[in-house]
Scaffold this active site. Structure first.
Site, short mmCIF file in Angstrom:
data_model
loop_
_atom_site.label_atom_id
_atom_site.label_comp_id
_atom_site.label_asym_id
_atom_site.label_seq_id
_atom_site.Cartn_x
_atom_site.Cartn_y
_atom_site.Cartn_z
N THR A 8 36.13 44.02 34.82
CA THR A 8 37.73 44.03 34.91
C THR A 8 37.79 44.81 35.99
O THR A 8 37.76 46.04 36.07
CB THR A 8 38.50 44.25 33.93
N LYS B 141 44.41 37.62 34.69
CA LYS B 141 44.37 38.65 33.56
C LYS B 141 45.45 39.62 33.69
O LYS B 141 46.16 39.99 32.63
CB LYS B 141 42.98 39.53 33.74
N LYS C 287 48.61 50.86 33.33
CA LYS C 287 47.85 50.52 34.79
C LYS C 287 48.02 49.28 35.16
O LYS C 287 48.59 48.69 36.10
CB LYS C 287 46.43 51.00 34.50
#
Lengths: 301, 301, 301, 301
Positions: free
Chosen positions: B104, B179, B247
């Protein structure tokens, strides 16, 4: 009087045969219960009578002739009138009987009706449901009950015919409160989902793919899969009116305020439903809240 | 070179054998694939070698000896280093090969690695996953891929071994964006759920019952059922660290800002995760965001 | 009866000599008005009597002996009781007289008292004030009046003695509404200012310098200069209790809800005041809302 | 070299004669300072030269011939180019000289320029201002300075000619940070004020009266009195562009995120500025944020 050994032999009254009440009563009849119905507009009783239901011409007579009486009315005013008004159910109530109000009403209304019923010596249970038309037809409702525990135990077999699960939550008012909390989360979830759909589209992703990705992971929810595809098309066929979702958010915020519980997400969501209302979307489905997040043409004139 | 007829006969490289990578590589080996592994800490390769994996001493050598190489690194820095650093995968790449980065990473990192890989004549696919340790072990991950379509088609059989579904989203960067949108919704949902749990408790309802009621209706989500019971006990065993959720919200808000998409729910949720961070909960599970909504003892001294 | 030519010669009643009422009545007396006072606790009338005020033993008698009667009570219940209760002002009212309620009450209370007063043939004016103890002493209050225009014109000279400005806003209820809107902005401003003070400190700036910088620019406000220095020291001497600010925000949000006006800033601010209430700061000054934004020690036990 | 005894006799350079720079330089000249100007478009130097200014054809030459050089550029790119580019000020700097950058730049830009200036042995001061065109003309700016204290002391007399107050905030970057905090509060205040104006109108009050009521109480701010009347008329003549206010909110939120300071009000306000941007109001005055709160015509087609 109802007791554990004669549960299914009791005479059951059903007041209010609207979009939810009719299929609920029908499920009781089909299960072999001895059901007596009443509805303000008598014609709606026809289909149920032909399925075997008895008919009485007032809530009072239904209550007088049944062991337990269910009521499923559209709003607090109707719920109060059918229970406490002229020829209302209260007049037919008394010791050994029970009254189960399935209508979604506010805390104060539930307590008011409870007071009148209890004064006759009868038992009371508030039992608002989670679920709409389809679950009502399929006997898949969720009952959020509160009030007399012994009445809850007695009517459990009936609730199990009409629903897939039931919860007993203590004193009257707790059923309404639990439903508000659930609907508060629902309102915030729908607003958040709307943000995701619009953001995905704006950055060049296909929102239909987002609906599918979401449907397969940890945040998958039946509501998203059901409403997502139509939201992408800006279609909002009404299952739960937006104005009712906004009202529930307002009431939930009031509940949170009364106990000083911080709920910034619900507060922000409520603002979006208010915007949607100001756009004239009160009677659309609550998924129309997504419109509140779209850029509108600007006109300062 | 990989093609449709020899899909399963291709040599597969796997770089990075951490909490996610190890079970993913293991699933490939168990399915009969010809797998070559590498990990910065060599000892982690042992269990896979004993299951039949080959070993090479650098990303470069793995890439040079395989048709397609998967990489699953912990963060953007590692992903860049393993791909583009000294003895990195890029050095072993060339026409006819493919590189699939499952890590990621942010948009810029994905594009940077893509550029270096493509310059060798090889193909590139970004493929971040939705799902954590358990789905990785069970081969139930969801792949959000973007990049070279032909590479996507070639590696589909491998993705199907490691995951339950896969999406091809177009140009590099779209996987990371999708995502972020999913995690943005997830973060808001968890914050909303926290409000509901605390409100139910404050008004005298049992939050465990709320978890159960929610689990049966239209807003039921696996995340709620999984984490709700421990949240009620104020336990937050880390599956997805709170600081990572915060985040992702920050990055999603940045994405929304860049296209002027209003996201007030996510903005309000982000504030709660910030509060939770200031309480020292960065490394707890992101469900610890509920702590940000609790009344704390007050001390103005 | 009062008219333009005899404004200052009218007999003036004053009911309620609390923290606000006493200095207001005193200013009328010092300006030479013919003032008759009453207070539930009679001892509070002493200082004013020694300044020249007359005394009557009930609101009814004050009203019966005066042309215009002002009332400054602590809350809606007291305002109703003094006006409409036994020996209340209403009993002494009649054609040619006027009743000016300066108390801060809700819309419904204002309308209730208005109805009772008007039924006697007298005139009514609601006149809540903006300003607290110091402006009351200095004759610097701001009157937000609504009701009978002719009464407004008649009492203008008295209002000018007690305040520095006055607004006539139309029908009864508008005074209360205007005050809510002003206090809504005030609550949001204080919350925003709190964010700035804490952020400046966390990034290594001196919040006292921020107070000074703000005081010199376009966003300078007396409230910031007055309360900023003590907020930096975490001192909140009560001028306007936090619970009242939160109540006003709640009422303003209700007002906005009733007309579907979006107010996301006020909604977010309200959540902070709720947090501060849950910290036990209800009776501190509303500037204590800053505490809601501070990191608290975390304890999940 | 500048020192306390020869403050006013020093040679002063001024780079950048735009909407802010021109009147600032003019005020220095009128006060009798020895000023040398430069501007990328030379024609803008004319009026100042006729007032007595000298002219040099590059930032380098200005810096080489002056004791202290002020720079007032439009954006970070220009600020870097004028200081560090070809024939930039840095080339003319050296020990005993000072460079004061009044441009509003981000933290990183300020530090970059500081590094280059200091490397020549000269001193550096960042000095962004609070205030726009009118205060610049009237010598009423507020300087938020940071960097070399001795340079601050030396240029104080010049700052006092151009502004009404000045703050020394420590290390480079603090000036920019202070300005962001101030503008964060300003953005929230304007959004809150907008809510009040619209709510007052929707409940039947005159928003112009609200502007006046606000102007007389504890929350009175010059910004409200200045912009309120035109906001009521939906006019937004640009003094501070909305896109710059939104950018400052975004940067302030980033600053708050970096230290985990909760700022829910600013976050909610930022969402409104984003909505206003999506309405095409980026170049209007930031008071146009009120449009984001108005009901728009709805069109789901």
């Amino acid at each position: 009087m109802l007791n554990a050994t004669e549960k299914f032999s009791g005479r059951v009254g059903f007041l209010g045969l609207g979009i939810m009440g009719a299929p609920m009563a029908q499920n009781l009849i089909k299960a072999g219960c001895d059901v007596t119905v009443w509805n303000r507009t008598k014609s709606k009783c026809g289909p149920l009578i032909s399925l075997g239901a008895k008919y009485r011409s007032s809530p009072e007579e239904v209550a007088a002739n049944c062991d337990v009486t269910f009521a499923m009315l559209a709003d607090p005013e109707s719920a109060i009138d059918v229970a406490c008004g002229k020829n209302g159910a209260v007049s037919g109530m008394g010791p050994g009987k029970g009254y189960v109000d399935i209508s979604t009403v506010d805390d104060a209304t539930a307590k008011l009706i409870n007071g009148h019923i209890k004064a006759t010596g009868a038992l009371f249970l508030e039992a608002p449901v989670s679920g709409s038309k389809k679950p009502a037809e399929d006997g898949q409702l969720i009952f959020l009950t509160a009030g007399d525990r012994s009445l809850y135990d007695s009517v459990a077999p009936f609730l199990d015919i009409m629903g897939k699960s039931r919860f007993y939550l203590g004193e009257v008012g707790n059923g309404a409160a639990m439903k508000l909390v659930v609907n508060m989360i629902m309102g915030s979830m729908m607003a958040s989902f709307s943000e995701g759909l619009l953001l995905s589209k704006k950055v060049g992703l296909d929102p239909n793919v987002l609906v599918e990705v979401v449907s397969q992971g940890a945040i998958s929810a039946p509501m998203y899969s059901l409403k997502g595809p139509s939201m992408v098309k800006s279609h909002y066929p009404t299952a739960f009116p937006l104005k009712h979702q906004q009202k529930d958010l307002r009431l939930a915020l009031g509940l949170a305020d009364s106990v000083s519980q911080s709920t910034p997400i619900a507060a922000a969501a409520n603002e979006l439903y208010k915007v949607a209302k100001s756009y004239g979307l009160s009677d659309d489905d609550f998924s129309a809240v997504i419109e509140a997040l779209k850029a509108k043409s600007h006109d300062t004139a």
